[in-house]
Design a protein around this motif. Structure first.
Motif, PDB file in Angstrom:
ATOM      1  N   PRO A  15     -21.326 108.862 -30.170  1.00  0.00           N
ATOM      2  CA  PRO A  15     -22.794 109.293 -29.456  1.00  0.00           C
ATOM      3  C   PRO A  15     -24.094 109.043 -30.079  1.00  0.00           C
ATOM      4  O   PRO A  15     -24.075 109.361 -31.493  1.00  0.00           O
ATOM      5  N   VAL A  16     -25.010 108.561 -29.494  1.00  0.00           N
ATOM      6  CA  VAL A  16     -25.881 107.954 -30.164  1.00  0.00           C
ATOM      7  C   VAL A  16     -27.239 108.555 -29.325  1.00  0.00           C
ATOM      8  O   VAL A  16     -27.209 108.686 -28.094  1.00  0.00           O
ATOM      9  N   SER A  17     -28.421 108.890 -30.142  1.00  0.00           N
ATOM     10  CA  SER A  17     -29.690 109.310 -29.583  1.00  0.00           C
ATOM     11  C   SER A  17     -30.508 108.136 -28.894  1.00  0.00           C
ATOM     12  O   SER A  17     -31.078 108.668 -27.840  1.00  0.00           O
ATOM     13  N   ASP A  18     -30.315 107.094 -29.580  1.00  0.00           N
ATOM     14  CA  ASP A  18     -31.043 106.051 -29.135  1.00  0.00           C
ATOM     15  C   ASP A  18     -30.085 104.850 -28.716  1.00  0.00           C
ATOM     16  O   ASP A  18     -29.998 103.836 -29.695  1.00  0.00           O
ATOM     17  N   LEU A  19     -29.870 104.392 -27.620  1.00  0.00           N
ATOM     18  CA  LEU A  19     -28.867 103.588 -27.128  1.00  0.00           C
ATOM     19  C   LEU A  19     -29.391 102.052 -27.416  1.00  0.00           C
ATOM     20  O   LEU A  19     -29.002 101.442 -27.843  1.00  0.00           O
ATOM     21  N   SER A  20     -30.488 101.730 -27.216  1.00  0.00           N
ATOM     22  CA  SER A  20     -31.179 100.523 -27.289  1.00  0.00           C
ATOM     23  C   SER A  20     -31.254 100.310 -28.904  1.00  0.00           C
ATOM     24  O   SER A  20     -30.980  99.012 -29.485  1.00  0.00           O
ATOM     25  N   TYR A  43     -26.994 104.358 -20.290  1.00  0.00           N
ATOM     26  CA  TYR A  43     -26.680 105.645 -21.339  1.00  0.00           C
ATOM     27  C   TYR A  43     -25.188 105.298 -21.695  1.00  0.00           C
ATOM     28  O   TYR A  43     -24.683 106.216 -22.480  1.00  0.00           O
ATOM     29  N   TYR A  44     -24.682 103.910 -21.576  1.00  0.00           N
ATOM     30  CA  TYR A  44     -23.312 103.796 -21.889  1.00  0.00           C
ATOM     31  C   TYR A  44     -23.207 102.156 -22.282  1.00  0.00           C
ATOM     32  O   TYR A  44     -23.681 101.519 -21.415  1.00  0.00           O
ATOM     33  N   ALA A  45     -22.727 101.768 -23.520  1.00  0.00           N
ATOM     34  CA  ALA A  45     -22.645 100.342 -23.544  1.00  0.00           C
ATOM     35  C   ALA A  45     -21.410 100.032 -24.576  1.00  0.00           C
ATOM     36  O   ALA A  45     -20.972 100.917 -25.264  1.00  0.00           O
ATOM     37  N   VAL A  46     -20.953  98.895 -24.472  1.00  0.00           N
ATOM     38  CA  VAL A  46     -19.897  98.412 -25.315  1.00  0.00           C
ATOM     39  C   VAL A  46     -20.151  97.160 -26.319  1.00  0.00           C
ATOM     40  O   VAL A  46     -21.060  96.025 -25.552  1.00  0.00           O
ATOM     41  N   VAL A  47     -20.171  97.156 -27.464  1.00  0.00           N
ATOM     42  CA  VAL A  47     -20.449  96.022 -28.447  1.00  0.00           C
ATOM     43  C   VAL A  47     -19.135  95.589 -28.923  1.00  0.00           C
ATOM     44  O   VAL A  47     -18.341  96.461 -29.315  1.00  0.00           O
ATOM     45  N   LYS A  48     -18.740  94.151 -29.034  1.00  0.00           N
ATOM     46  CA  LYS A  48     -17.468  93.741 -29.660  1.00  0.00           C
ATOM     47  C   LYS A  48     -17.840  92.696 -30.534  1.00  0.00           C
ATOM     48  O   LYS A  48     -18.732  91.922 -30.371  1.00  0.00           O
ATOM     49  N   ARG A  49     -17.090  92.645 -31.378  1.00  0.00           N
ATOM     50  CA  ARG A  49     -16.864  91.376 -32.520  1.00  0.00           C
ATOM     51  C   ARG A  49     -15.391  91.226 -32.708  1.00  0.00           C
ATOM     52  O   ARG A  49     -14.821  91.974 -33.406  1.00  0.00           O
ATOM     53  N   GLY A  50     -14.845  90.068 -32.479  1.00  0.00           N
ATOM     54  CA  GLY A  50     -13.377  89.759 -32.551  1.00  0.00           C
ATOM     55  C   GLY A  50     -12.618  90.986 -31.855  1.00  0.00           C
ATOM     56  O   GLY A  50     -12.983  91.130 -30.605  1.00  0.00           O
ATOM     57  N   GLY A  51     -11.641  91.486 -32.355  1.00  0.00           N
ATOM     58  CA  GLY A  51     -10.942  92.209 -31.410  1.00  0.00           C
ATOM     59  C   GLY A  51     -11.500  93.840 -32.069  1.00  0.00           C
ATOM     60  O   GLY A  51     -10.706  94.874 -31.835  1.00  0.00           O
ATOM     61  N   VAL A  52     -12.823  93.926 -32.483  1.00  0.00           N
ATOM     62  CA  VAL A  52     -13.221  95.342 -32.484  1.00  0.00           C
ATOM     63  C   VAL A  52     -14.311  95.602 -31.567  1.00  0.00           C
ATOM     64  O   VAL A  52     -15.114  94.828 -31.418  1.00  0.00           O
ATOM     65  N   HIS A  55     -17.971 101.557 -28.599  1.00  0.00           N
ATOM     66  CA  HIS A  55     -18.377 101.982 -27.250  1.00  0.00           C
ATOM     67  C   HIS A  55     -19.659 103.041 -27.729  1.00  0.00           C
ATOM     68  O   HIS A  55     -19.244 103.684 -28.637  1.00  0.00           O
ATOM     69  N   LEU A  56     -20.778 102.916 -27.117  1.00  0.00           N
ATOM     70  CA  LEU A  56     -21.797 103.680 -27.458  1.00  0.00           C
ATOM     71  C   LEU A  56     -22.232 104.342 -26.417  1.00  0.00           C
ATOM     72  O   LEU A  56     -22.443 104.036 -25.263  1.00  0.00           O
ATOM     73  N   THR A  57     -22.638 105.762 -26.698  1.00  0.00           N
ATOM     74  CA  THR A  57     -23.049 106.646 -25.416  1.00  0.00           C
ATOM     75  C   THR A  57     -24.018 107.555 -25.833  1.00  0.00           C
ATOM     76  O   THR A  57     -24.126 108.156 -27.070  1.00  0.00           O
ATOM     77  N   LYS A  58     -25.041 107.856 -24.819  1.00  0.00           N
ATOM     78  CA  LYS A  58     -26.408 108.615 -25.173  1.00  0.00           C
ATOM     79  C   LYS A  58     -25.613 109.882 -25.536  1.00  0.00           C
ATOM     80  O   LYS A  58     -25.017 110.485 -24.823  1.00  0.00           O
ATOM     81  N   ARG A  59     -26.093 110.441 -26.358  1.00  0.00           N
ATOM     82  CA  ARG A  59     -25.832 111.778 -26.993  1.00  0.00           C
ATOM     83  C   ARG A  59     -26.269 112.886 -25.962  1.00  0.00           C
ATOM     84  O   ARG A  59     -27.752 112.625 -25.898  1.00  0.00           O
TER      85      ARG A  59
END
Length: 123
Positions: A15-20, A43-52, A55-59
């Motif tokens: 959970p993040v306060s600033d998604l961007s 208000y929700y995003a996914v970042v990936k690198r390799g198999g990792v 998920h980021l969501t607006k707190r």
């Protein structure tokens, strides 16, 4: 109980306060790729690198991450390379790279939200 091969994968949801700002940190500083964004405004995003995947969501509350506990441990093949990348990108390193007595070589960073992320490689 179901067979263990029924499990596919998991995702850490931070959970993040600033998604961007978080997306920018993970993509620009750590080399992740944004693969998903949802909501208007997002208000929700996914970042990936390799198999990792992270998920980021607006707190929705004011609770801050622990400064003492790791939010995520990422296993990598070349921890020295990841450490060098983090240093070059000016990422805040809160625990320097070291061979640990628990048979891992790892280091900790702090993301812009205060989450402690560890990168490590075992013997």
């Amino acid at each position: 109980m179901a067979e263990s091969n029924n499990f596919s994968h998991s995702a850490a949801i931070l959970p993040v306060s600033d998604l961007s700002r978080s997306i920018e940190f993970y993509t620009q500083k750590l080399g992740f790729e944004k693969t998903f964004e949802w909501g208007q405004p997002p208000y929700y995003a996914v970042v990936k690198r390799g198999g990792v995947g992270i998920h980021l969501t607006k707190r929705a509350d004011a609770i801050m991450p622990s400064k003492y506990h790791r939010a995520l441990y990422i296993f990598v093949k070349d921890v020295d390379d990841v450490y060098k990348q983090c240093k070059n990108e000016g990422v805040k390193i809160v625990n320097d790279i070291e061979d640990r007595d628990y048979k891992m070589k790892d280091f900790d960073i702090e993301d812009p939200e205060g989450f402690i992320i560890t990168f490590g490689k075992g013997d």
